[in-house]
Scaffold this active site. Structure first.
Site, PDB file in Angstrom:
ATOM      1  N   GLU A  64     -21.203  24.824  77.846  1.00 38.80           N
ATOM      2  CA  GLU A  64     -20.971  24.443  76.455  1.00 38.80           C
ATOM      3  C   GLU A  64     -19.478  24.494  76.122  1.00 38.80           C
ATOM      4  O   GLU A  64     -18.898  25.576  75.969  1.00 38.80           O
ATOM      5  CB  GLU A  64     -21.757  25.378  75.524  1.00 38.80           C
ATOM      6  CG  GLU A  64     -21.747  24.971  74.083  1.00 38.80           C
ATOM      7  CD  GLU A  64     -22.343  23.598  73.826  1.00 38.80           C
ATOM      8  OE1 GLU A  64     -21.749  22.850  73.015  1.00 38.80           O
ATOM      9  OE2 GLU A  64     -23.381  23.265  74.412  1.00 38.80           O
ATOM     10  N   GLU A 105     -22.144  30.435  67.429  1.00 39.96           N
ATOM     11  CA  GLU A 105     -22.036  29.425  68.490  1.00 39.96           C
ATOM     12  C   GLU A 105     -23.062  29.674  69.585  1.00 39.96           C
ATOM     13  O   GLU A 105     -23.650  28.729  70.122  1.00 39.96           O
ATOM     14  CB  GLU A 105     -20.629  29.371  69.074  1.00 39.96           C
ATOM     15  CG  GLU A 105     -20.448  28.279  70.112  1.00 39.96           C
ATOM     16  CD  GLU A 105     -20.810  26.891  69.604  1.00 39.96           C
ATOM     17  OE1 GLU A 105     -21.484  26.146  70.351  1.00 39.96           O
ATOM     18  OE2 GLU A 105     -20.429  26.524  68.475  1.00 39.96           O
ATOM     19  N   GLU A 112     -29.672  24.070  70.740  1.00 40.93           N
ATOM     20  CA  GLU A 112     -29.463  22.780  71.403  1.00 40.93           C
ATOM     21  C   GLU A 112     -30.134  22.738  72.774  1.00 40.93           C
ATOM     22  O   GLU A 112     -30.762  21.736  73.126  1.00 40.93           O
ATOM     23  CB  GLU A 112     -27.973  22.483  71.527  1.00 40.93           C
ATOM     24  CG  GLU A 112     -27.319  22.157  70.204  1.00 40.93           C
ATOM     25  CD  GLU A 112     -25.844  21.833  70.325  1.00 40.93           C
ATOM     26  OE1 GLU A 112     -25.289  21.938  71.433  1.00 40.93           O
ATOM     27  OE2 GLU A 112     -25.247  21.475  69.300  1.00 40.93           O
TER      28      GLU A 112
END
Length: 157
Positions: A64, A105, A112
């Site tokens: 990521e 995050e 996600e």
């Protein structure tokens, strides 16, 4: 819902003593199976949980880009905090805001990944989930930015 297999939720409502009860041919309720796999108590559970957390950090950093950016941003900010003439309380607030941006995050990355695991096809609900996670991260970073502006402006007084 598929009626040929009993789901954990419907099974739980039918039978209050649902632990170790099979939900379908090869699926057990998470409360029993997962706990047995993880281990229930003691130092071994803490060690395993720590390993899972380290794996999570590694995966987020490797896969990521946004997490890598937030990590490096916060490393720079932590370094600046050490050398700035802020009071202890202000430094603590800035550190908390930095950790909050990292936490959000990580959660956004998990959301996600879960959505992408379910399906990579575009779907309106998947877009909402990803956009909401992104909005949460935006707010965390906006908070960090505003707090830094306030901290820096306090130096001019």
């Amino acid at each position: 819902m598929n009626n040929s297999k009993t789901t954990a939720l419907s099974h739980e409502h039918k039978n209050l003593d649902y632990k170790n009860q099979p939900v379908s041919d090869d699926t057990f309720i998470a409360d029993s199976f997962a706990n047995e796999v993880k281990g229930k108590k003691g130092l071994a559970r803490i060690v395993k949980a720590t390993g899972y957390s380290i794996d999570g950090f590694k995966a987020a950093y490797k896969y990521e880009a946004a997490f890598r950016q937030v990590i490096w941003l916060n490393l720079v900010l932590f370094t600046v905090i050490v050398f700035m003439p802020f009071g202890v309380i202000l430094k603590m607030v800035l550190v908390v805001a930095s950790f909050l941006s990292l936490i959000v995050e990580l959660i956004n990355t998990g959301i996600e990944a879960s959505i992408d695991h379910t399906s990579t096809k575009q779907h309106p609900l998947a877009k909402i989930a990803k956009d909401v996670g992104s909005a949460a991260q935006f707010l965390a970073l906006l908070l960090l930015f505003v707090l830094w502006l306030m901290a820096l402006s306090s130096l001019s007084y």
